[in-house]
Design a protein around this motif. Sequence first.
Motif, PDB file in Angstrom:
ATOM      1  N   GLY A   1       0.812  -1.215   0.000  1.00  0.00           N
ATOM      2  CA  GLY A   1       0.000   0.000   0.000  1.00  0.00           C
ATOM      3  C   GLY A   1       0.839   1.256   0.000  1.00  0.00           C
ATOM      4  N   HIS A   2       2.016   1.187  -0.626  1.00  0.00           N
ATOM      5  CA  HIS A   2       2.946   2.318  -0.598  1.00  0.00           C
ATOM      6  C   HIS A   2       2.328   3.592  -1.162  1.00  0.00           C
ATOM      7  CE1 HIS A   2       3.571   0.564  -4.606  1.00  0.00           C
ATOM      8  NE2 HIS A   2       3.860   1.792  -4.979  1.00  0.00           N
ATOM      9  N   ALA A   3       2.842   4.695  -0.679  1.00  0.00           N
ATOM     10  CA  ALA A   3       2.393   6.021  -1.108  1.00  0.00           C
ATOM     11  C   ALA A   3       3.345   6.543  -2.182  1.00  0.00           C
ATOM     12  CB  ALA A   3       2.392   6.968   0.093  1.00  0.00           C
ATOM     13  N   PRO A   4       2.903   7.519  -2.956  1.00  0.00           N
ATOM     14  CA  PRO A   4       3.784   8.094  -3.981  1.00  0.00           C
ATOM     15  C   PRO A   4       5.120   8.580  -3.424  1.00  0.00           C
ATOM     16  CG  PRO A   4       1.557   8.896  -4.283  1.00  0.00           C
ATOM     17  CD  PRO A   4       1.567   8.105  -3.005  1.00  0.00           C
ATOM     18  N   GLU A   5       5.108   9.065  -2.204  1.00  0.00           N
ATOM     19  CA  GLU A   5       6.338   9.580  -1.601  1.00  0.00           C
ATOM     20  C   GLU A   5       7.386   8.487  -1.415  1.00  0.00           C
ATOM     21  OE1 GLU A   5       3.215  10.032  -0.066  1.00  0.00           O
ATOM     22  OE2 GLU A   5       2.968  11.917  -1.133  1.00  0.00           O
ATOM     23  N   ASP A   6       6.957   7.221  -1.334  1.00  0.00           N
ATOM     24  CA  ASP A   6       7.891   6.115  -1.169  1.00  0.00           C
ATOM     25  C   ASP A   6       8.761   5.908  -2.406  1.00  0.00           C
ATOM     26  OD1 ASP A   6       6.968   5.491   1.418  1.00  0.00           O
ATOM     27  OD2 ASP A   6       5.349   4.257   0.586  1.00  0.00           O
ATOM     28  N   CYS A   7       8.310   6.407  -3.543  1.00  0.00           N
ATOM     29  CA  CYS A   7       9.038   6.218  -4.800  1.00  0.00           C
ATOM     30  C   CYS A   7      10.103   7.288  -5.037  1.00  0.00           C
ATOM     31  CB  CYS A   7       8.060   6.218  -5.978  1.00  0.00           C
ATOM     32  SG  CYS A   7       6.890   4.852  -5.922  1.00  0.00           S
ATOM     33  N   LEU A   8      10.116   8.315  -4.207  1.00  0.00           N
ATOM     34  CA  LEU A   8      11.050   9.423  -4.414  1.00  0.00           C
ATOM     35  C   LEU A   8      12.513   9.013  -4.341  1.00  0.00           C
ATOM     36  CD1 LEU A   8       9.376  12.374  -2.506  1.00  0.00           C
ATOM     37  CD2 LEU A   8       9.796  12.197  -4.959  1.00  0.00           C
TER      38      LEU A   8
ATOM     39  N   TYR B   1       5.381   8.761  -8.794  1.00  0.00           N
ATOM     40  CA  TYR B   1       5.453   7.399  -9.325  1.00  0.00           C
ATOM     41  C   TYR B   1       6.279   7.386 -10.600  1.00  0.00           C
ATOM     42  CZ  TYR B   1       1.825   5.622  -6.202  1.00  0.00           C
ATOM     43  OH  TYR B   1       1.116   5.226  -5.097  1.00  0.00           O
ATOM     44  N   HIS B   2       6.697   6.217 -11.013  1.00  0.00           N
ATOM     45  CA  HIS B   2       7.482   6.083 -12.253  1.00  0.00           C
ATOM     46  C   HIS B   2       6.582   5.573 -13.360  1.00  0.00           C
ATOM     47  CE1 HIS B   2      10.564   4.971  -9.015  1.00  0.00           C
ATOM     48  NE2 HIS B   2      10.575   6.278  -9.192  1.00  0.00           N
ATOM     49  N   VAL B   3       6.676   6.196 -14.522  1.00  0.00           N
ATOM     50  CA  VAL B   3       5.861   5.811 -15.665  1.00  0.00           C
ATOM     51  C   VAL B   3       6.783   5.423 -16.811  1.00  0.00           C
ATOM     52  CG1 VAL B   3       4.147   6.609 -17.337  1.00  0.00           C
ATOM     53  CG2 VAL B   3       4.049   7.429 -14.974  1.00  0.00           C
ATOM     54  N   SER B   4       6.570   4.229 -17.350  1.00  0.00           N
ATOM     55  CA  SER B   4       7.299   3.778 -18.527  1.00  0.00           C
ATOM     56  C   SER B   4       6.337   3.822 -19.694  1.00  0.00           C
ATOM     57  CB  SER B   4       7.812   2.356 -18.329  1.00  0.00           C
ATOM     58  OG  SER B   4       8.379   1.876 -19.527  1.00  0.00           O
TER      59      SER B   4
END
Length: 110
Positions: free
Chosen positions: A59-66, A105-108
């Motif tokens: 359930g990670h949040a967008p901030e976890d991807c930073l 988030y990361h978008v490919s």
Amino acid sequence: MAKSVWLSVHSGLLRSRSPHYGFLDPFDPATIGIEDDLILHIAHWVRRYMSFGEGLPHGHAPEDCLEFPVESHNAEGEIIAGEVARALDNDWVVKFHFLQRKNHYHVSRL
């Protein structure tokens, strides 16, 4: 399309099923002349990205991807794509789409 390969952060090198369809499948890069050292480099590059995603909390949040270094990962991907292009003859096209950070988030685009 038949002589194109795509470099993906999720799957490494992908190839189109046919010249007329956009479906991409993993394949053995050695079959088109890519040497073992480059195959290992690609696998390691993909593994780093996939390991980051697996390490995110449920359930990670967008901030976890930073914390993922998108810019340096993209730069390495560009180098890998160049190495693949140099390993193949001029009949091949190598495509690489950078990861983008959207709302953290990361978008490919593949």
